[in-house]
Scaffold this motif. Structure first.
Motif, PDB file in Angstrom:
ATOM      1  N   TYR A  50       0.749  -1.087   0.069  1.00 34.34           N
ATOM      2  CA  TYR A  50      -0.160  -0.268  -0.008  1.00 34.34           C
ATOM      3  C   TYR A  50       0.770   1.323   0.113  1.00 34.34           C
ATOM      4  N   LEU A  51       0.454   2.446  -0.789  1.00 33.02           N
ATOM      5  CA  LEU A  51       1.092   3.602  -0.748  1.00 33.02           C
ATOM      6  C   LEU A  51       0.355   4.474   0.260  1.00 33.02           C
ATOM      7  N   VAL A  64      -4.915   4.827   2.098  1.00 33.95           N
ATOM      8  CA  VAL A  64      -3.976   4.203   1.607  1.00 33.95           C
ATOM      9  C   VAL A  64      -4.495   3.904   0.126  1.00 33.95           C
ATOM     10  N   ARG A  65      -3.369   3.605  -0.834  1.00 37.40           N
ATOM     11  CA  ARG A  65      -3.648   3.192  -2.233  1.00 37.40           C
ATOM     12  C   ARG A  65      -3.029   1.963  -2.340  1.00 37.40           C
ATOM     13  N   LEU A  73       2.539   4.775 -10.180  1.00 35.87           N
ATOM     14  CA  LEU A  73       2.591   5.997  -8.854  1.00 35.87           C
ATOM     15  C   LEU A  73       3.894   6.329  -8.388  1.00 35.87           C
ATOM     16  N   ARG A  74       3.937   7.211  -7.748  1.00 39.72           N
ATOM     17  CA  ARG A  74       5.306   7.924  -7.212  1.00 39.72           C
ATOM     18  C   ARG A  74       5.294   7.663  -5.878  1.00 39.72           C
ATOM     19  N   GLY A 123      15.767  10.825  -2.815  1.00 39.31           N
ATOM     20  CA  GLY A 123      14.617  11.765  -2.448  1.00 39.31           C
ATOM     21  C   GLY A 123      13.677  12.113  -3.453  1.00 39.31           C
ATOM     22  N   GLN A 124      13.717  11.536  -4.698  1.00 38.77           N
ATOM     23  CA  GLN A 124      12.708  12.015  -5.472  1.00 38.77           C
ATOM     24  C   GLN A 124      11.659  11.132  -5.312  1.00 38.77           C
ATOM     25  N   LEU A 125      10.395  11.600  -5.784  1.00 41.48           N
ATOM     26  CA  LEU A 125       9.225  10.706  -5.928  1.00 41.48           C
ATOM     27  C   LEU A 125       9.270  10.370  -7.349  1.00 41.48           C
ATOM     28  N   ILE A 126       9.769   8.801  -7.264  1.00 42.19           N
ATOM     29  CA  ILE A 126      10.007   8.044  -8.571  1.00 42.19           C
ATOM     30  C   ILE A 126       8.496   7.366  -9.106  1.00 42.19           C
TER      31      ILE A 126
END
Length: 139
Positions: A50-51, A64-65, A73-74, A123-126
């Motif tokens: 889950y994100l 949560v997703r 997603l990121r 640190g990036q939202l990949i």
């Protein structure tokens, strides 16, 4: 109908620990005496599927997703990666629990969860796509 009482999209659960400010990290579903709750992973082999979309304090309701192969997603990256890299949970520390990293070359067992869809830096939202391959052992 056997598929009654099911849900799609974002879900809500109680936080099993303080998840304030932990958005965009992977978390796992667990329980407290049979009552579902979500927490940050405690081991690199945890099934964190889950994100965290909207965090809050321990015991409060969070959103949560579920990871879904049909939707990229990121997620917060530790280290660097390239498109096509297998992503696993980052080493579990107080600052990195729930982050992902490229599959390390170091010997160990890692749970493959995602595939990177772009190059990324620490640190990036990949941008990535769920690809739960299970445990991978590097020797």
């Amino acid at each position: 109908m056997s598929q009654s009482n099911t849900r799609t999209g974002d879900l809500t659960f109680p936080a099993g620990e303080n998840l304030t400010g932990k958005e965009d990290l992977l978390i796992k579903l667990t329980h407290d005496n049979g009552v579902p709750e979500v927490k940050l992973p405690a081991a690199i082999t945890d099934t964190a599927l889950y994100l965290l979309v909207d965090g809050d304090a321990d015991g409060k309701t969070v959103a949560v997703r579920p990871l879904d192969r049909n939707r990229n997603l990121r997620i917060r990256l530790k280290g660097t990666c390239n498109p096509g890299d297998t992503l696993v949970l980052a080493a579990i520390t107080s600052d990195d629990a729930g982050k992902v990293r490229a599959l390390p070359a170091a010997a160990g067992t890692y749970r493959a969860l995602l595939t990177a869809e772009e190059a990324g830096v620490d640190g990036q939202l990949i941008k990535c796509r769920p690809n739960p391959l299970g445990n991978i052992t590097v020797s």
